[in-house]
Design an enzyme around this catalytic site. Structure first.
Site, PDB file in Angstrom:
ATOM      1  N   ARG A  20      -7.753  -4.073  -3.155  1.00  0.00           N
ATOM      2  CA  ARG A  20      -7.229  -2.946  -3.938  1.00  0.00           C
ATOM      3  C   ARG A  20      -8.196  -2.659  -5.093  1.00  0.00           C
ATOM      4  O   ARG A  20      -7.985  -3.102  -6.218  1.00  0.00           O
ATOM      5  CB  ARG A  20      -5.828  -3.277  -4.463  1.00  0.00           C
ATOM      6  N   CYS A  34       0.829  -1.208   0.000  1.00  0.00           N
ATOM      7  CA  CYS A  34       0.000   0.000   0.000  1.00  0.00           C
ATOM      8  C   CYS A  34       0.865   1.260   0.000  1.00  0.00           C
ATOM      9  O   CYS A  34       0.526   2.261  -0.639  1.00  0.00           O
ATOM     10  CB  CYS A  34      -0.920   0.012   1.220  1.00  0.00           C
TER      11      CYS A  34
END
Length: 216
Positions: free
Chosen positions: A130, A53
């Site tokens: 995601r 991330c």
């Protein structure tokens, strides 16, 4: 099936209004209406202070000016608190020298995540995958892309996709595989036998009646 499970299985739909939201972010409250007149890239990540991330957020941050030049705003999200987001953003700047210029939604209630189908029970019941959503200036969902938790996105692909969508809208054309700005675009196929018969004489880069390209 419980009400919560039904909600988890809901997903936004292409070419339909994107789900409305009113959310607390690192830059104050944000609503979908705040982005009226602009394109919006809304993207989720599983958790703050995680390595994949972190690379993605730096990627979006480094491309923020390019998105802005295309009248496009960025908006992140994870199921973490405002304080966690602030600490993570500060940590990224301290460790990597990258400023995160866009807001991040703190979605502890998972309300936005569920509305957008970001929570996938096959991956996790408490973290967003995601997911990336491209919403046009009228608030219409134009593209949705989901990645697994283990693999980071390509920010360049979303730059390319926003430009392709804008080009299609502005010129009533389609774009071929891996199209980038400046390359020929695809002319929509004809809708009548008469138009198909005359397609070869239109001055396009003609291959067959259903396949022609042109330069803009």
């Amino acid at each position: 099936m419980t009400e919560q499970n039904e909600r988890q299985l809901q997903f936004p739909q292409l070419n339909k209004p994107a789900p409305a939201f009113n959310a607390k972010t690192t830059h104050g409250n944000r609503t979908l209406e705040d982005y009226k007149g602009k394109w919006l890239v809304l993207f989720s990540h599983p958790a703050d202070f995680t390595p994949v991330c972190t690379t993605e957020f730096m990627g979006f941050a480094n491309a923020a000016e390019e998105f802005s030049a295309m009248n496009t705003e960025l908006l992140g999200l994870s199921i973490d608190s405002i304080h966690a987001h602030i600490a993570w953003v500060r940590n990224i700047e301290e460790n990597f020298g990258v400023n995160i210029p866009f807001p991040i939604i703190a979605d502890l209630s998972m309300e936005v995540a569920h509305a957008y189908g970001m929570v996938q029970p096959g991956a996790s019941d408490t973290a967003a995958v995601r997911a990336t959503f491209i919403i046009d200036p009228e608030g219409v969902m134009r593209a949705m892309v989901y990645y697994p938790m283990s693999n980071g996105r390509s920010v360049n692909e979303f730059l390319r996709l926003v430009k392709a969508l804008q080009t299609s809208d502005e010129n009533s054309v389609a774009t071929p595989e891996n199209w980038v700005e400046g390359e020929p675009v695809i002319v929509p196929p004809p809708h009548t036998v008469e138009d198909a018969a005359g397609r070869k004489d239109k001055g396009y880069d003609y291959v067959d009646w259903y396949f022609s390209k042109k330069s803009l």
